[in-house]
Motif scaffolding. Sequence first.
Motif, PDB file in Angstrom:
ATOM      1  N   PHE A  87       0.860  -1.177   0.000  1.00 16.36           N
ATOM      2  CA  PHE A  87       0.000   0.000   0.000  1.00 16.36           C
ATOM      3  C   PHE A  87       0.899   1.231   0.000  1.00 16.36           C
ATOM      4  O   PHE A  87       2.044   1.155   0.458  1.00 16.36           O
ATOM      5  N   PRO A  88       0.426   2.353  -0.524  1.00 18.91           N
ATOM      6  CA  PRO A  88       1.260   3.549  -0.595  1.00 18.91           C
ATOM      7  C   PRO A  88       1.554   4.132   0.777  1.00 18.91           C
ATOM      8  O   PRO A  88       0.709   4.093   1.669  1.00 18.91           O
ATOM      9  N   GLY A  89       2.771   4.641   0.931  1.00 19.18           N
ATOM     10  CA  GLY A  89       3.132   5.363   2.130  1.00 19.18           C
ATOM     11  C   GLY A  89       3.609   4.536   3.302  1.00 19.18           C
ATOM     12  O   GLY A  89       3.899   5.071   4.357  1.00 19.18           O
ATOM     13  N   GLY A  90       3.688   3.209   3.150  1.00 21.50           N
ATOM     14  CA  GLY A  90       4.068   2.360   4.277  1.00 21.50           C
ATOM     15  C   GLY A  90       5.564   2.376   4.519  1.00 21.50           C
ATOM     16  O   GLY A  90       6.323   2.839   3.696  1.00 21.50           O
ATOM     17  N   PRO A  91       5.988   1.918   5.671  1.00 22.57           N
ATOM     18  CA  PRO A  91       5.128   1.453   6.758  1.00 22.57           C
ATOM     19  C   PRO A  91       4.463   2.612   7.508  1.00 22.57           C
ATOM     20  O   PRO A  91       4.975   3.715   7.543  1.00 22.57           O
ATOM     21  N   LEU A  92       3.313   2.295   8.096  1.00 17.22           N
ATOM     22  CA  LEU A  92       2.564   3.253   8.888  1.00 17.22           C
ATOM     23  C   LEU A  92       2.301   2.669  10.264  1.00 17.22           C
ATOM     24  O   LEU A  92       2.212   1.455  10.419  1.00 17.22           O
ATOM     25  N   SER A  93       2.139   3.544  11.257  1.00 20.45           N
ATOM     26  CA  SER A  93       1.799   3.084  12.610  1.00 20.45           C
ATOM     27  C   SER A  93       0.296   3.137  12.803  1.00 20.45           C
ATOM     28  O   SER A  93      -0.365   4.097  12.390  1.00 20.45           O
ATOM     29  N   PHE A  94      -0.224   2.096  13.434  1.00 17.99           N
ATOM     30  CA  PHE A  94      -1.648   1.979  13.709  1.00 17.99           C
ATOM     31  C   PHE A  94      -1.867   1.628  15.169  1.00 17.99           C
ATOM     32  O   PHE A  94      -1.054   0.928  15.780  1.00 17.99           O
ATOM     33  N   ALA A  95      -2.992   2.075  15.714  1.00 14.15           N
ATOM     34  CA  ALA A  95      -3.441   1.648  17.038  1.00 14.15           C
ATOM     35  C   ALA A  95      -4.609   0.692  16.826  1.00 14.15           C
ATOM     36  O   ALA A  95      -5.536   0.985  16.067  1.00 14.15           O
TER      37      ALA A  95
END
Length: 104
Positions: free
Chosen positions: A78-86
């Motif tokens: 997916f675009p922009g990863g890695p991303l932080s999630f809760a």
Amino acid sequence: MTLPKAVDNFIAATNAHDANALAAVLGHGATVRDDGKTWAGEAEIREWIQGHLISPQIVLSPTSFADDRLVASGDGEFPGGPLSFAFVFGIKDDQITDLAIEPV
């Protein structure tokens, strides 16, 4: 980091890209809130699993866990990863009954 069994199973199934194991850890009647939408019922939950975890090949790397809230880095196709999630879990009898996901 020590995680509840349901959370550990969720991470393992996500990282293995195992839709059936993910469906099994989400208990009967579970709800998922992600991307501004709520998924409920087996068909919708499986749709969410496929579209949000399996197809983009998500891999979660936990960074913290407290009070049923897991913060993890998510990477995949997916675009922009890695991303932080809760991930905020409702858990009963080693199954996830409620899951809310939001970017951190």
